[in-house]
Design an enzyme around this catalytic site. Structure first.
Site, short mmCIF file in Angstrom:
data_model
loop_
_atom_site.label_atom_id
_atom_site.label_comp_id
_atom_site.label_asym_id
_atom_site.label_seq_id
_atom_site.Cartn_x
_atom_site.Cartn_y
_atom_site.Cartn_z
N HIS A 13 0.87 -1.20 0.00
CA HIS A 13 0.00 0.00 0.00
C HIS A 13 0.90 1.23 0.00
CE1 HIS A 13 -3.81 2.19 1.55
NE2 HIS A 13 -2.92 3.11 1.21
N HIS A 15 1.57 5.37 -1.68
CA HIS A 15 1.23 6.55 -2.49
C HIS A 15 2.51 7.16 -3.02
CE1 HIS A 15 -2.94 6.62 -0.99
NE2 HIS A 15 -2.39 6.17 0.13
N LEU A 16 2.64 7.20 -4.35
CA LEU A 16 3.84 7.80 -4.95
C LEU A 16 3.58 9.19 -5.50
CD1 LEU A 16 5.50 4.83 -6.90
CD2 LEU A 16 6.30 5.91 -4.78
N ARG A 17 2.30 9.56 -5.64
CA ARG A 17 1.93 10.87 -6.23
C ARG A 17 2.50 10.99 -7.64
NH1 ARG A 17 -1.50 10.65 -2.02
NH2 ARG A 17 -0.73 11.61 -0.11
N ASN A 41 -5.12 7.31 -6.18
CA ASN A 41 -5.89 8.54 -5.84
C ASN A 41 -5.13 9.80 -6.22
OD1 ASN A 41 -4.00 8.04 -3.75
ND2 ASN A 41 -5.26 9.05 -2.20
N LYS A 99 -9.12 -0.37 -6.33
CA LYS A 99 -9.20 0.26 -5.01
C LYS A 99 -10.56 0.88 -4.77
CE LYS A 99 -7.80 1.84 -1.06
NZ LYS A 99 -6.63 2.60 -0.63
N HIS A 136 -10.38 1.06 1.39
CA HIS A 136 -10.25 2.02 2.49
C HIS A 136 -11.49 1.81 3.34
CE1 HIS A 136 -9.09 5.85 4.51
NE2 HIS A 136 -10.36 5.74 4.87
N HIS A 174 -4.73 -0.66 5.67
CA HIS A 174 -4.32 0.13 6.85
C HIS A 174 -5.27 -0.02 8.02
CE1 HIS A 174 -7.19 2.84 5.01
NE2 HIS A 174 -6.33 3.50 4.25
N LEU A 219 -5.62 9.04 7.84
CA LEU A 219 -6.91 8.33 7.88
C LEU A 219 -6.69 6.88 7.48
CD1 LEU A 219 -9.14 11.13 6.35
CD2 LEU A 219 -9.21 10.26 8.70
N ASP A 247 1.29 2.61 3.55
CA ASP A 247 0.42 3.77 3.35
C ASP A 247 1.24 5.06 3.43
OD1 ASP A 247 -1.89 5.25 2.88
OD2 ASP A 247 -2.43 5.32 5.00
N HIS A 251 2.57 14.54 1.73
CA HIS A 251 1.92 15.83 1.44
C HIS A 251 2.95 16.91 1.74
CE1 HIS A 251 -2.29 14.43 1.11
NE2 HIS A 251 -1.98 13.56 2.05
N ALA A 263 -4.63 14.69 5.38
CA ALA A 263 -4.40 13.39 6.02
C ALA A 263 -3.31 12.63 5.28
CB ALA A 263 -5.68 12.58 6.03
#
Ligand SMILES: NC(=O)N[C@@H](CC(=O)O)C(=O)O
Ligand SMILES: [Zn+2]
Ligand SMILES: [Zn+2]
Length: 343
Positions: A13, A15-17, A41, A99, A136, A174, A219, A247, A251, A263
């Protein structure tokens, strides 16, 4: 010096953006992990196989020369994802999951699902094609307290989903509560769960006592100490359906330290060393390899990695921040030390 060698781990899980942030964070993960399930996302979300292919190319293009890393792509489920897109995903060879974000549950979830009943045919196609659903797991109804949203999700959404789609593999992402651990322990084998660094290491006091600490805000929100203890017990138990998913959710500092902060906790800079600390504190370093390197691959039906990584016990400083475009990125345990490092 104490050393442990394990099969190269994967992050189930992540997030690489995109853009500058992708370039900042990708090397942290790719230096240690063989593969990662890449969350979809983005703005706009990755809802089609063609978008996933393009995103995958951007990730591979951002990979520093000489690093090997396989992004395992996902599709963002909407009310209108057609079964044909699932068939295309299953045939693609690079999309490994879909997802579910309940609309409004978390960062960039506005395009998520408003009513899972609308996705029934699409979910049936996923079950048929063997494509897992990552969830999620929080309800979004206003009247449900933020600390209770995961527990409500189990009874109201997850269990009915698991019962209805008897061939569907589901990853409860998560997890943050003892209720989730209890659910997993009695659920069918086709239900797995990922556990993050921050939920294994911190409870809500870390976030709220003595001042509000926005870098602990993620979150699902951090819960009570008894929940954290149940999560550590699950992760370190050797149970094959609990596995590593950081996760890690970067940011920019300015977006976290704000009157309405985003979050997400960034942990990829030292993810495996953080997990090693947790397992060591629990007297369970011998269970780290299963959790980090075997259980997830087995659940997803992928081969385990063929090479290894070595962890050394050596106190290692964590920077206050990493440069990220015009802003910076504040990592988990910024300015502190982590007890292990990857050799
Ligand atoms: N975990 C978080 O707090 N944030 C994630 C989204 C998510 O995984 O829910 C993000 O994309 O920033
Ligand atoms: Zn989430
Ligand atoms: Zn996430």
């Amino acid at each position: 010096m104490q050393r442990i060698t394990l099969t190269r781990p994967d992050d189930w899980h992540l997030h690489l953006r995109d853009g500058e942030l992708l370039a900042t964070v990708l090397p942290h993960t790719a230096a240690v992990f063989g593969r990662a399930i890449i969350m979809p996302n983005l703005k706009p979300p990755v809802t089609t196989v063609d978008q996933a292919a393009a995103y995958r190319e951007r990730i591979l293009a951002a990979l520093p020369a000489g690093m090997r890393f396989e992004p395992l792509m996902t599709l963002y489920l909407t009310d209108n994802t057609p079964p044909a897109e699932i068939e295309k995903a299953a045939e693609s060879g690079f999309v490994h999951a879909v997802k579910l974000y309940p609309a409004g549950a978390t960062t960039n979830s506005d395009a998520g699902v408003t009513d899972l009943a609308r996705c029934d045919e699409t979910l049936a196609t996923m079950a048929e094609k063997g494509l897992p659903l990552c969830v999620h797991g929080e309800v979004t109804r206003d009247e449900v307290d933020i600390f209770d949203r995961e527990a409500h999700f189990i009874d109201e959404v997850l269990d009915p989903l698991v019962q209805r789609h008897t061939g569907l593999r589901v990853v409860f992402e998560h997890i943050t509560t003892k209720a989730a651990v209890d659910y997993l322990e009695q659920a069918p084998d086709r239900v797995g769960a990922t556990l993050t660094v921050q939920h294994l290491m911190a409870n809500r006091n870390h976030m709220l006592v003595g001042g509000v600490r926005p870098h602990y805000y993620c979150l699902p929100i951090l819960k009570r100490e008894r929940d954290r203890e149940a999560l550590v017990a699950a992760a370190t138990s050797g149970h094959p359906r609990f596995f590593l998913g950081t996760d890690s959710a970067p940011h920019p500092k300015g977006a976290k330290e704000s009157a309405c902060g985003c979050a997400g906790v960034y942990s990829a800079h030292a993810a495996l060393p953080f997990y090693a600390e947790v397992f060591e504190a629990a007297g369970a370093l011998d269970k780290l390899e299963g959790f980090a390197s075997h259980h997830g691959a087995d659940f997803y039906g992928l081969p385990r990695n063929a090479d290894t990584v070595t962890l050394e016990k050596a106190p290692t400083p964590v920077p206050e921040a990493y440069p990220a475009g015009d802003d910076t990125l504040v990592p988990f345990r910024a300015g502190g030390e982590v007890a292990w490092r990857v050799a």
